[in-house]
Design a protein around this motif. Structure first.
Motif, short mmCIF file in Angstrom:
data_model
loop_
_atom_site.label_atom_id
_atom_site.label_comp_id
_atom_site.label_asym_id
_atom_site.label_seq_id
_atom_site.Cartn_x
_atom_site.Cartn_y
_atom_site.Cartn_z
N ARG A 53 15.44 30.81 -11.00
CA ARG A 53 14.66 31.29 -10.38
C ARG A 53 13.22 30.88 -11.83
O ARG A 53 13.93 30.83 -12.32
CB ARG A 53 14.25 32.93 -10.58
N PRO A 266 29.32 35.60 -3.26
CA PRO A 266 28.10 35.84 -3.12
C PRO A 266 27.68 35.74 -1.16
O PRO A 266 28.13 35.15 -0.59
CB PRO A 266 27.35 34.95 -3.58
N GLN A 268 24.42 37.37 0.12
CA GLN A 268 23.08 36.63 -0.42
C GLN A 268 22.00 37.27 0.88
O GLN A 268 21.13 38.03 0.80
CB GLN A 268 22.91 35.26 0.10
N ASP A 306 26.22 38.71 -4.47
CA ASP A 306 24.77 38.80 -5.12
C ASP A 306 24.08 38.36 -3.79
O ASP A 306 24.24 38.42 -2.74
CB ASP A 306 24.27 36.78 -5.31
N PHE A 337 18.13 39.59 -6.28
CA PHE A 337 16.62 38.73 -6.99
C PHE A 337 16.09 39.05 -5.65
O PHE A 337 16.20 38.88 -4.62
CB PHE A 337 17.39 37.39 -7.46
N SER A 340 12.66 33.38 -4.87
CA SER A 340 11.84 32.13 -5.35
C SER A 340 11.93 30.94 -5.26
O SER A 340 12.77 30.28 -5.03
CB SER A 340 12.58 31.80 -7.31
N ARG A 342 11.64 27.20 -5.03
CA ARG A 342 12.47 26.29 -6.44
C ARG A 342 11.87 24.81 -6.10
O ARG A 342 12.28 24.33 -4.84
CB ARG A 342 13.82 26.12 -6.81
N1 5AD Z 1 15.68 32.76 -5.94
C1 5AD Z 1 16.12 33.68 -5.71
N2 5AD Z 1 17.70 33.75 -6.03
C2 5AD Z 1 18.14 32.51 -6.10
N3 5AD Z 1 19.36 32.53 -6.85
C3 5AD Z 1 19.92 30.73 -5.93
N4 5AD Z 1 18.68 31.12 -6.32
C4 5AD Z 1 17.90 31.38 -5.90
C5 5AD Z 1 16.16 31.55 -5.51
N5 5AD Z 1 15.71 29.99 -5.27
C6 5AD Z 1 21.01 33.81 -6.17
C7 5AD Z 1 21.54 33.69 -5.33
C8 5AD Z 1 22.50 32.61 -6.24
C9 5AD Z 1 22.96 33.07 -7.58
C10 5AD Z 1 23.66 32.69 -8.97
O1 5AD Z 1 21.05 33.48 -7.87
O2 5AD Z 1 21.97 34.66 -5.05
O3 5AD Z 1 24.04 33.67 -5.41
#
Ligand code: 5AD
Ligand code: SF4
Length: 441
Positions: A53, A266, A268, A306, A337, A340, A342
């Motif tokens: 992130r 996870p 998501q 996650d 989370f 974010s 990337r």
């Molecule tokens: N933005 C937010 N969370 C992310 N994860 C992976 N990439 C992103 C991102 N771009 C989270 C996912 C993953 C964990 C390790 O981090 O939920 O399972």
């Protein structure tokens, strides 16, 4: 080859990174360096970075900024950036930070001693970030160290070939590569011989273990073989991918005594539309069916996950599906989370990015629902007796802590002279938000 002085490692990110840092410490000590307590005291500083992130990435820039003064005071200081940010930014990093000596990619941990020595001798500034097919550090033996004296991480595979739309990992760690089972078994035997009782097998997608080498059922076979190793009491693993999670693994967890009753799977998102955009390869109903199978084979199995909120295009309705999923599955714990964007991932430039304000609100709603669920689980355990592997001493006299097989943290008082590494029967007296309180019986 031997150097004198002190080293300091700063770590960001996941368990995989923590374990890479343990390997880095071993390499530095083999080189003759001693651990330093702070940046100021050290001659070699390694920042092991995470790019998952944006926030984690920014922390690295702030750490690097602070080191400018240290380098000015001590021009012989060697500063290294390792890990996912190093892999992603490559020599862009050395261009931006003139006091940085080495950018070390994720496939080159084992080259660190040579490179540090080269820099000490010649003051070159280096970048080593190419991907290789048989990563030497994948074969490095776990140092059997870290904050928990009887537990050790063991890498079983590195990289990921899934390319979920939001995720930078396939770009920063490369394709999936499994380590040979012979090597893993030998390493775990050695760890157990030296007193390790619990191992956590690490990989981005452990269910796919061995598939890159054409082996089917590689992971369950590995669990069966590990279960034969004398002295090993608990086997954990992370992370699993829901698409590759099947009933044979659920059967193995149920049948193999040493494999702990905890799966981190996870999800998501609870919305099928978002899961499709994320390229996860399953629907919520596929996921829920797998959980039902797991719970039928392993009653009381702890399940953690996650969750990402605010993936591009996530509507109120999609988000409601995520909240409904939390209520339907009732996870023991979740890690959630804000999405974010990337660099280089498919979701980076997707239309309909969700405003941060909405992501923040959604995250707060997720926390509120999950906190209640976790607390209820913890309260349900009150009064029962659970097996806790004693991992360390608490702050007060006669206070200890450890984990249940289901990976819940228990703080307990101990009247029986138990010691670190003992499996202790503990009566749970109170279930708190994040941990359990108990008394040894
Ligand atoms: N933005 C937010 N969370 C992310 N994860 C992976 N990439 C992103 C991102 N771009 C989270 C996912 C993953 C964990 C390790 O981090 O939920 O399972
Ligand atoms: Fe990232 Fe998806 Fe691989 Fe997990 S499975 S590391 S989320 S690409």
């Amino acid at each position: 080859m031997s150097l004198s002085g002190r080293y300091f490692v700063e770590t960001y990110g996941c368990q995989m990174n923590e374990h890479d840092s343990e390997k880095i410490c071993t390499l530095m000590e083999n080189l003759g360096l001693e651990p330093g307590n702070s940046v100021d005291q050290s001659d070699v500083i390694i920042i092991n970075t995470c790019a998952i992130r944006e926030k984690a990435e920014h922390k690295v820039y702030s750490s690097l900024g602070k080191l400018k003064e240290a380098k000015r005071k001590n021009p012989d200081l060697v500063i290294v950036v390792a890990g996912c940010v190093a892999q992603q930014q490559k020599d862009e990093l050395t261009r931006k930070f003139r006091h940085l000596d080495l950018v070390l990619g994720t496939h080159h941990i084992s080259d660190l001693p040579d490179l540090v020595e080269r820099i000490r001798n010649s003051r070159e500034r280096l970048t080593k970030v190419d991907f290789i097919d048989d990563i030497p550090s994948l074969h490095m033996v776990a140092p059997g160290r870290g904050p928990r004296p009887i537990c050790s991480y063991v890498t079983i595979m590195q990289g990921c070939s899934n390319f979920c739309a939001y995720c930078v990992v396939p770009y920063t760690r490369g394709k999936e590569q499994s380590r040979s089972s012979e090597e893993i078994l030998q390493e775990v035997s050695q760890l157990c011989y030296s007193g390790i009782k619990e191992i956590t097998l690490l990989g981005q997608n452990v269910n796919a273990y061995g598939k890159d080498c054409g082996r089917m059922n590689g992971f369950t076979d590995l669990l069966e073989k590990l279960s034969q190793i004398p002295g090993l009491e608990r086997i954990r693993f992370t992370t699993s991918h829901p698409r590759d999670f099947d009933s044979s693994l659920a059967n193995a967890i149920g049948a193999l005594d040493r494999v702990c009753e905890h799966v981190h799977l996870p999800l998501q998102s609870g919305s099928d539309r978002v899961l499709h955009l994320m390229r996860r390869g399953y629907t919520f109903s596929d996921y829920a069916q797998k959980i039902d199978i797991l719970r039928s084979k392993v009653p009381g199995c702890s399940i953690t996950t996650d969750m990402i909120v605010g993936f591009p295009g996530e509507s109120d309705e999609d988000f409601e599906a995520t909240l409904a999923a939390l209520e339907r599955i009732r996870f023991d714990q979740i890690f959630s989370f804000k999405f974010s964007p990337r660099p280089g991932t498919a979701a980076e430039h997707m239309s309909d990015q969700v405003p941060d304000e909405i992501k923040r609100e959604r995250l707060a709603q997720v926390h509120a629902i999950q906190d209640k669920i976790t607390e209820v689980y913890h309260q349900e355990i009150e009064g029962s007796v659970v097996e806790v592997l004693l991992e360390g001493c608490g702050r007060l006299e006669n206070q200890f802590f450890g984990r249940t097989r289901s990976n819940k943290i228990v703080n307990f008082s101990n009247s029986q002279n138990h010691k670190i590494g003992d499996a202790v029967e503990v009566k749970i007296l109170r279930g708190l938000k994040h941990s359990l309180l108990g008394r040894a019986v």
